[in-house]
Design a protein around this motif. Structure first.
Motif, PDB file in Angstrom:
ATOM      1  N   PHE A   1     -56.263  40.219 -42.607  1.00  0.00           N
ATOM      2  CA  PHE A   1     -56.254  38.813 -42.254  1.00  0.00           C
ATOM      3  C   PHE A   1     -55.313  38.598 -41.070  1.00  0.00           C
ATOM      4  O   PHE A   1     -54.303  39.280 -40.936  1.00  0.00           O
ATOM      5  CB  PHE A   1     -55.798  37.966 -43.442  1.00  0.00           C
ATOM      6  CG  PHE A   1     -56.790  37.914 -44.568  1.00  0.00           C
ATOM      7  CD1 PHE A   1     -57.912  37.097 -44.482  1.00  0.00           C
ATOM      8  CD2 PHE A   1     -56.611  38.681 -45.707  1.00  0.00           C
ATOM      9  CE1 PHE A   1     -58.836  37.043 -45.517  1.00  0.00           C
ATOM     10  CE2 PHE A   1     -57.525  38.627 -46.754  1.00  0.00           C
ATOM     11  CZ  PHE A   1     -58.629  37.813 -46.653  1.00  0.00           C
ATOM     12  N   SER A   2     -55.652  37.646 -40.245  1.00  0.00           N
ATOM     13  CA  SER A   2     -54.819  37.321 -39.090  1.00  0.00           C
ATOM     14  C   SER A   2     -54.213  35.935 -39.265  1.00  0.00           C
ATOM     15  O   SER A   2     -53.051  35.782 -39.621  1.00  0.00           O
ATOM     16  CB  SER A   2     -55.646  37.391 -37.803  1.00  0.00           C
ATOM     17  OG  SER A   2     -54.854  37.034 -36.684  1.00  0.00           O
TER      18      SER A   2
ATOM     19  N   GLY B   1     -62.652  32.892 -42.744  1.00  0.00           N
ATOM     20  CA  GLY B   1     -63.050  31.612 -43.322  1.00  0.00           C
ATOM     21  C   GLY B   1     -62.349  31.366 -44.638  1.00  0.00           C
ATOM     22  O   GLY B   1     -61.791  32.288 -45.250  1.00  0.00           O
ATOM     23  N   VAL B   2     -62.372  30.107 -45.087  1.00  0.00           N
ATOM     24  CA  VAL B   2     -61.708  29.701 -46.323  1.00  0.00           C
ATOM     25  C   VAL B   2     -62.701  28.969 -47.218  1.00  0.00           C
ATOM     26  O   VAL B   2     -63.396  28.059 -46.770  1.00  0.00           O
ATOM     27  CB  VAL B   2     -60.499  28.782 -46.041  1.00  0.00           C
ATOM     28  CG1 VAL B   2     -59.859  28.329 -47.353  1.00  0.00           C
ATOM     29  CG2 VAL B   2     -59.481  29.482 -45.167  1.00  0.00           C
ATOM     30  N   HIS B   3     -62.748  29.392 -48.481  1.00  0.00           N
ATOM     31  CA  HIS B   3     -63.595  28.734 -49.486  1.00  0.00           C
ATOM     32  C   HIS B   3     -62.698  28.002 -50.474  1.00  0.00           C
ATOM     33  O   HIS B   3     -61.746  28.580 -51.007  1.00  0.00           O
ATOM     34  CB  HIS B   3     -64.429  29.785 -50.228  1.00  0.00           C
ATOM     35  CG  HIS B   3     -65.274  29.223 -51.340  1.00  0.00           C
ATOM     36  ND1 HIS B   3     -64.751  28.928 -52.587  1.00  0.00           N
ATOM     37  CD2 HIS B   3     -66.585  28.886 -51.391  1.00  0.00           C
ATOM     38  CE1 HIS B   3     -65.707  28.451 -53.357  1.00  0.00           C
ATOM     39  NE2 HIS B   3     -66.830  28.411 -52.658  1.00  0.00           N
TER      40      HIS B   3
ATOM     41  N   ILE C   1     -66.272  43.591 -44.929  1.00  0.00           N
ATOM     42  CA  ILE C   1     -65.824  42.289 -45.400  1.00  0.00           C
ATOM     43  C   ILE C   1     -64.639  42.460 -46.340  1.00  0.00           C
ATOM     44  O   ILE C   1     -64.415  43.534 -46.898  1.00  0.00           O
ATOM     45  CB  ILE C   1     -66.948  41.521 -46.135  1.00  0.00           C
ATOM     46  CG1 ILE C   1     -67.345  42.251 -47.429  1.00  0.00           C
ATOM     47  CG2 ILE C   1     -68.147  41.313 -45.239  1.00  0.00           C
ATOM     48  CD1 ILE C   1     -68.301  41.466 -48.306  1.00  0.00           C
ATOM     49  N   ARG C   2     -63.917  41.382 -46.490  1.00  0.00           N
ATOM     50  CA  ARG C   2     -62.843  41.316 -47.477  1.00  0.00           C
ATOM     51  C   ARG C   2     -62.749  39.878 -47.972  1.00  0.00           C
ATOM     52  O   ARG C   2     -62.780  38.929 -47.179  1.00  0.00           O
ATOM     53  CB  ARG C   2     -61.505  41.742 -46.874  1.00  0.00           C
ATOM     54  CG  ARG C   2     -60.321  41.672 -47.849  1.00  0.00           C
ATOM     55  CD  ARG C   2     -59.038  42.114 -47.175  1.00  0.00           C
ATOM     56  NE  ARG C   2     -57.879  41.984 -48.060  1.00  0.00           N
ATOM     57  CZ  ARG C   2     -56.619  42.217 -47.669  1.00  0.00           C
ATOM     58  NH1 ARG C   2     -56.377  42.623 -46.424  1.00  0.00           N
ATOM     59  NH2 ARG C   2     -55.622  42.064 -48.533  1.00  0.00           N
TER      60      ARG C   2
ATOM     61  N   VAL D   1     -62.564  37.600 -44.582  1.00  0.00           N
ATOM     62  CA  VAL D   1     -62.547  38.083 -43.202  1.00  0.00           C
ATOM     63  C   VAL D   1     -63.696  39.068 -43.027  1.00  0.00           C
ATOM     64  O   VAL D   1     -63.971  39.891 -43.912  1.00  0.00           O
ATOM     65  CB  VAL D   1     -61.187  38.741 -42.853  1.00  0.00           C
ATOM     66  CG1 VAL D   1     -60.834  39.850 -43.822  1.00  0.00           C
ATOM     67  CG2 VAL D   1     -61.192  39.261 -41.413  1.00  0.00           C
ATOM     68  N   VAL D   2     -64.386  38.947 -41.914  1.00  0.00           N
ATOM     69  CA  VAL D   2     -65.469  39.867 -41.545  1.00  0.00           C
ATOM     70  C   VAL D   2     -65.007  40.643 -40.324  1.00  0.00           C
ATOM     71  O   VAL D   2     -64.649  40.045 -39.295  1.00  0.00           O
ATOM     72  CB  VAL D   2     -66.770  39.107 -41.231  1.00  0.00           C
ATOM     73  CG1 VAL D   2     -67.859  40.087 -40.798  1.00  0.00           C
ATOM     74  CG2 VAL D   2     -67.223  38.292 -42.433  1.00  0.00           C
TER      75      VAL D   2
END
Length: 228
Positions: free
Chosen positions: A119-120, A173-175, A197-198, A187-188
């Protein structure tokens, strides 16, 4: 023609008691989403402690309503039926969710656990251990092709992750959960010949009932569709 027996005053109250846990859950969700109530109070206390206990009280009230209704099904049956349905759905829902929570499900999964995407923008939320091995969530699979960043972003949105950061080779992205807003980040990572993916839950202290793996499966499926 025999007159209909009057409805006992207690019968509507028994039906209301059967409905009380659902009302409390809706109120707790609304207070969390719109009233600023913290999750520990709304989810852990009001829902999983108070409402869950009240569900069994409601079931007892529904059974009492059913006994009262036996004397006059035409006049009292609707109350009893409503109470039994409300109480049954509530207790069954709690027990089903509790069974899912008892499972040891991963809360950080990757299609490449040996070299997981990092993640960034969302890195501050995920400084814990590395993602779980792929065997724990086979649905978190890689895509054997290099997708475009636009395709990755579209897949994230399709899987319920609004994009918060996008670059040529990485999209995040955030869900947010519909009930109490529990967040999962995704994150892709795009590389030549492979897209990984993660998906990770921000809250590692509460069981998620397999939500992390289910979201990873939805993201992988969306990427496969968009890569065709």
């Amino acid at each position: 023609m025999p007159s209909r027996k009057p409805v006992p005053a207690v019968l509507p109250w028994l039906t209301a008691l059967a409905a009380a846990p659902l009302v409390l859950i809706v109120a707790a969700v609304a207070a969390t989403r719109f009233g600023g109530l913290d999750v520990a109070t709304a989810h852990d206390l009001l829902t999983w402690t108070v409402a869950r206990a009240l569900a069994w009280v409601g079931l007892a009230a529904a059974l009492a309503a059913a006994v009262l209704a036996l004397r006059d099904l035409r006049g009292r049956g609707l109350y009893a039926a409503a109470a039994l349905v409300l109480a049954g759905v509530t207790v069954a829902g709690f027990e089903r969710q509790a069974a899912q929570f008892r499972r040891d499900t991963p809360r950080d999964v990757s299609s490449n656990p040996g070299e997981p995407p990092a993640f960034s923008r969302l890195a501050a939320f995920h400084r814990g251990p590395a993602p779980t091995a792929a065997e724990a969530c086979p649905a978190a699979r890689s895509i054997p092709t290099q997708v475009l960043a636009q395709q990755a972003a579209s897949a994230l949105v399709d899987a319920g992750f609004p994009v918060v950061r996008a670059s040529t080779f990485e999209v995040e992205g955030v869900h947010e959960g519909a009930w109490f807003g529990f967040a999962h980040d995704a994150v892709v990572r795009i590389r030549p010949g492979r897209t990984d993916i993660r998906v990770a839950a921000r809250d590692r202290t509460r069981p998620d009932g397999g939500a992390t793996c289910r979201l990873a499966a939805e993201l992988a499926a969306a990427l496969e569709r968009n890569a065709r």
